[in-house]
Motif scaffolding. Sequence first.
Motif, PDB file in Angstrom:
ATOM      1  N   GLN A   1       1.357   0.827 -12.121  1.00  0.00           N
ATOM      2  CA  GLN A   1       2.381   1.624 -12.807  1.00  0.00           C
ATOM      3  C   GLN A   1       2.129   1.657 -14.310  1.00  0.00           C
ATOM      4  O   GLN A   1       2.209   2.730 -14.935  1.00  0.00           O
ATOM      5  N   GLU A   2       1.816   0.509 -14.906  1.00  0.00           N
ATOM      6  CA  GLU A   2       1.595   0.450 -16.350  1.00  0.00           C
ATOM      7  C   GLU A   2       0.329   1.200 -16.749  1.00  0.00           C
ATOM      8  O   GLU A   2       0.294   1.863 -17.799  1.00  0.00           O
ATOM      9  N   ILE A   3      -0.727   1.105 -15.947  1.00  0.00           N
ATOM     10  CA  ILE A   3      -1.951   1.862 -16.236  1.00  0.00           C
ATOM     11  C   ILE A   3      -1.674   3.358 -16.160  1.00  0.00           C
ATOM     12  O   ILE A   3      -2.112   4.150 -17.009  1.00  0.00           O
ATOM     13  N   ASP A   4      -0.921   3.768 -15.147  1.00  0.00           N
ATOM     14  CA  ASP A   4      -0.579   5.180 -14.990  1.00  0.00           C
ATOM     15  C   ASP A   4       0.230   5.683 -16.185  1.00  0.00           C
ATOM     16  O   ASP A   4      -0.028   6.777 -16.715  1.00  0.00           O
ATOM     17  N   LEU A   5       1.201   4.897 -16.621  1.00  0.00           N
ATOM     18  CA  LEU A   5       2.004   5.301 -17.779  1.00  0.00           C
ATOM     19  C   LEU A   5       1.156   5.427 -19.038  1.00  0.00           C
ATOM     20  O   LEU A   5       1.342   6.361 -19.829  1.00  0.00           O
TER      21      LEU A   5
ATOM     22  N   TRP B   1       0.832  -1.206   0.000  1.00  0.00           N
ATOM     23  CA  TRP B   1       0.000   0.000   0.000  1.00  0.00           C
ATOM     24  C   TRP B   1       0.865   1.254   0.000  1.00  0.00           C
ATOM     25  O   TRP B   1       0.533   2.262  -0.626  1.00  0.00           O
ATOM     26  N   LYS B   2       1.984   1.176   0.681  1.00  0.00           N
ATOM     27  CA  LYS B   2       2.911   2.306   0.681  1.00  0.00           C
ATOM     28  C   LYS B   2       3.470   2.535  -0.725  1.00  0.00           C
ATOM     29  O   LYS B   2       3.566   3.678  -1.189  1.00  0.00           O
ATOM     30  N   ASN B   3       3.820   1.458  -1.414  1.00  0.00           N
ATOM     31  CA  ASN B   3       4.356   1.577  -2.771  1.00  0.00           C
ATOM     32  C   ASN B   3       3.299   2.008  -3.784  1.00  0.00           C
ATOM     33  O   ASN B   3       3.622   2.607  -4.817  1.00  0.00           O
ATOM     34  N   LEU B   4       2.038   1.706  -3.488  1.00  0.00           N
ATOM     35  CA  LEU B   4       0.950   2.041  -4.410  1.00  0.00           C
ATOM     36  C   LEU B   4       0.467   3.473  -4.283  1.00  0.00           C
ATOM     37  O   LEU B   4      -0.211   3.986  -5.182  1.00  0.00           O
ATOM     38  N   GLU B   5       0.771   4.110  -3.190  1.00  0.00           N
ATOM     39  CA  GLU B   5       0.168   5.410  -2.899  1.00  0.00           C
ATOM     40  C   GLU B   5       0.394   6.426  -4.011  1.00  0.00           C
ATOM     41  O   GLU B   5      -0.507   7.175  -4.384  1.00  0.00           O
ATOM     42  N   VAL B   6       1.597   6.455  -4.566  1.00  0.00           N
ATOM     43  CA  VAL B   6       1.906   7.439  -5.602  1.00  0.00           C
ATOM     44  C   VAL B   6       1.038   7.223  -6.845  1.00  0.00           C
ATOM     45  O   VAL B   6       0.619   8.199  -7.498  1.00  0.00           O
ATOM     46  N   TYR B   7       0.739   5.971  -7.172  1.00  0.00           N
ATOM     47  CA  TYR B   7      -0.096   5.681  -8.346  1.00  0.00           C
ATOM     48  C   TYR B   7      -1.577   5.843  -8.009  1.00  0.00           C
ATOM     49  O   TYR B   7      -2.356   6.301  -8.860  1.00  0.00           O
ATOM     50  N   ARG B   8      -1.950   5.486  -6.811  1.00  0.00           N
ATOM     51  CA  ARG B   8      -3.363   5.545  -6.433  1.00  0.00           C
ATOM     52  C   ARG B   8      -3.894   6.970  -6.507  1.00  0.00           C
ATOM     53  O   ARG B   8      -5.023   7.206  -6.927  1.00  0.00           O
ATOM     54  N   ARG B   9      -3.074   7.944  -6.108  1.00  0.00           N
ATOM     55  CA  ARG B   9      -3.508   9.340  -6.164  1.00  0.00           C
ATOM     56  C   ARG B   9      -3.794   9.768  -7.600  1.00  0.00           C
ATOM     57  O   ARG B   9      -4.677  10.589  -7.844  1.00  0.00           O
ATOM     58  N   ARG B  10      -3.061   9.206  -8.551  1.00  0.00           N
ATOM     59  CA  ARG B  10      -3.219   9.590  -9.949  1.00  0.00           C
ATOM     60  C   ARG B  10      -4.290   8.780 -10.682  1.00  0.00           C
ATOM     61  O   ARG B  10      -4.744   9.177 -11.766  1.00  0.00           O
ATOM     62  N   LEU B  11      -4.691   7.648 -10.101  1.00  0.00           N
ATOM     63  CA  LEU B  11      -5.635   6.771 -10.787  1.00  0.00           C
ATOM     64  C   LEU B  11      -7.037   6.764 -10.182  1.00  0.00           C
ATOM     65  O   LEU B  11      -7.976   6.299 -10.833  1.00  0.00           O
ATOM     66  N   VAL B  12      -7.189   7.253  -8.975  1.00  0.00           N
ATOM     67  CA  VAL B  12      -8.501   7.203  -8.329  1.00  0.00           C
ATOM     68  C   VAL B  12      -9.519   7.963  -9.173  1.00  0.00           C
ATOM     69  O   VAL B  12      -9.266   9.063  -9.657  1.00  0.00           O
ATOM     70  N   GLY B  13     -10.652   7.328  -9.401  1.00  0.00           N
ATOM     71  CA  GLY B  13     -11.720   7.924 -10.191  1.00  0.00           C
ATOM     72  C   GLY B  13     -11.588   7.717 -11.690  1.00  0.00           C
ATOM     73  O   GLY B  13     -12.526   8.025 -12.442  1.00  0.00           O
ATOM     74  N   LYS B  14     -10.464   7.201 -12.175  1.00  0.00           N
ATOM     75  CA  LYS B  14     -10.303   6.946 -13.598  1.00  0.00           C
ATOM     76  C   LYS B  14     -11.213   5.800 -14.026  1.00  0.00           C
ATOM     77  O   LYS B  14     -11.425   4.841 -13.294  1.00  0.00           O
ATOM     78  N   ARG B  15     -11.748   5.917 -15.244  1.00  0.00           N
ATOM     79  CA  ARG B  15     -12.758   4.981 -15.735  1.00  0.00           C
ATOM     80  C   ARG B  15     -12.113   3.959 -16.678  1.00  0.00           C
ATOM     81  O   ARG B  15     -11.341   4.314 -17.566  1.00  0.00           O
ATOM     82  N   VAL B  16     -12.471   2.685 -16.477  1.00  0.00           N
ATOM     83  CA  VAL B  16     -11.841   1.577 -17.200  1.00  0.00           C
ATOM     84  C   VAL B  16     -12.898   0.745 -17.907  1.00  0.00           C
ATOM     85  O   VAL B  16     -13.949   0.436 -17.332  1.00  0.00           O
TER      86      VAL B  16
END
Length: 454
Positions: free
Chosen positions: A434-438, A310-325
């Motif tokens: 990470q890949e989704i964020d990229l 969860w600590k490692n995910l935090e940076v990506y989670r902030r950028r992905l929350v609410g994104k639609r898939v």
Amino acid sequence: MSSIEAQTGDTSSQRTAAIYPTKENKACQKATQGSAAGGCAFDGAKVVLQPIVDVAHLIHAPPACEGNSWDNRGAASSGPVLWRTSFTTDITEIDIVTGDTDQKLLEAIREIKKGYAPAAIFVYGTCVSELIGGNIDAVCRHAAQKFAIPVVPVKSPGFRGSKSVGNRIAGEALLEHVIGTVEADNTSPYDINILGEFNLSGEFWLVKPLLDRLGIRVRACIPGDARFAQVGSAHRSRAAMVVCSTAQINLARKMEARWDIPFFEGSFYGISGTSESLRRIAQLLVNKGAGLAFLHRTEELIADEEERVWKNLEVYRRRLVGKRVHLNTGGVKSWSIVHALIEIGMEIIGTSVKKSTVRDKEKIKQMLKNESRLHHTMAASKLYAVLRGQKPDIMLSGGRTQFVALEAKIPWLDVNQERQHPYAGYEGMVKLAQEIDLAIHSPIWAQLREPEPW
């Protein structure tokens, strides 16, 4: 009567009964028109068995059948590469006219044994060899005795049905000819089987270290990175986990009935999915005699890993929350990846349930609370209209639909068997995020959506 018929006692009438089933032989009667679209029974059998890496896979067919199915999964091996060698008997028009391919098959088995010395040879019957009355069972029995090597018949003609039917045929072949043929002298209370795990892009190698830390030994991972002897001794495990129920649920049920190996259906995708699977493995082993302290050890490992991930995910989670898939895949991924994405705050606007079991679909309904987001099949034109209309932030699918997403100017990520990155376990969840964020935040999409400069 051929020499092989004379030695085995199999007659042409018996072979005809196997090809054209009676009421007592119902295995072939489930095929319906169009059911093999997207993969026939032979494809399904080959998918399940080819990742057994020290086995020679011999296709009793014209070369086109092998060319269509060879290496069609991104499974990885930690050692042998024999499974990536293509073998076919090269049935020709003359062979079809004469109808006698048994001797040709026997000679192919002899050449493979002499030139490659595999642990075993799997012989796949296809539409052509079955329709002309090839006696694969008899040839395999004769070859096994003559060359002193396990030779496994896999009667998987494409006309028997869809890829899912082929998955079950492969499981039946393992149950009848492989599992239980090797006795293990080093059993322990912590031996398990993992069924329906293909080790795509080496995914299982992200999970195995967790099991190793708990002292759990995977006696057989079927089929990913498996060895013939491991599969042969799978009946000595204490418990089992089914990852892809479409492929291996029947095998798990029959192994439970025959050898009292309890199992559950789980997933190593997502944080809570991985944790829950570890808990259920531990509970099954405790039920079979492992000490209660094993459960406490499992919870300690889960707590440590979840805190770290969860600590490692935090940076990506902030950028992905609410994104639609939009998810266009099937089988176990139709619900396991959905659950993983919801965990990190993403919104699922639709998911395919093609090749998913009834239980898989029920899991998705519980997670999405809206059956309208589930679709079985969708033509490329309709998928394009959905993407253009709903405008998701990204589509996750296989390579077949990537160009639909690109045409709709939607970011796309491969999550099917051709993918290049492993997404299982705790580390795999970080890689997926990470890949989704990229993909979503690549600057190319803003440029692509701008009006043409002219």
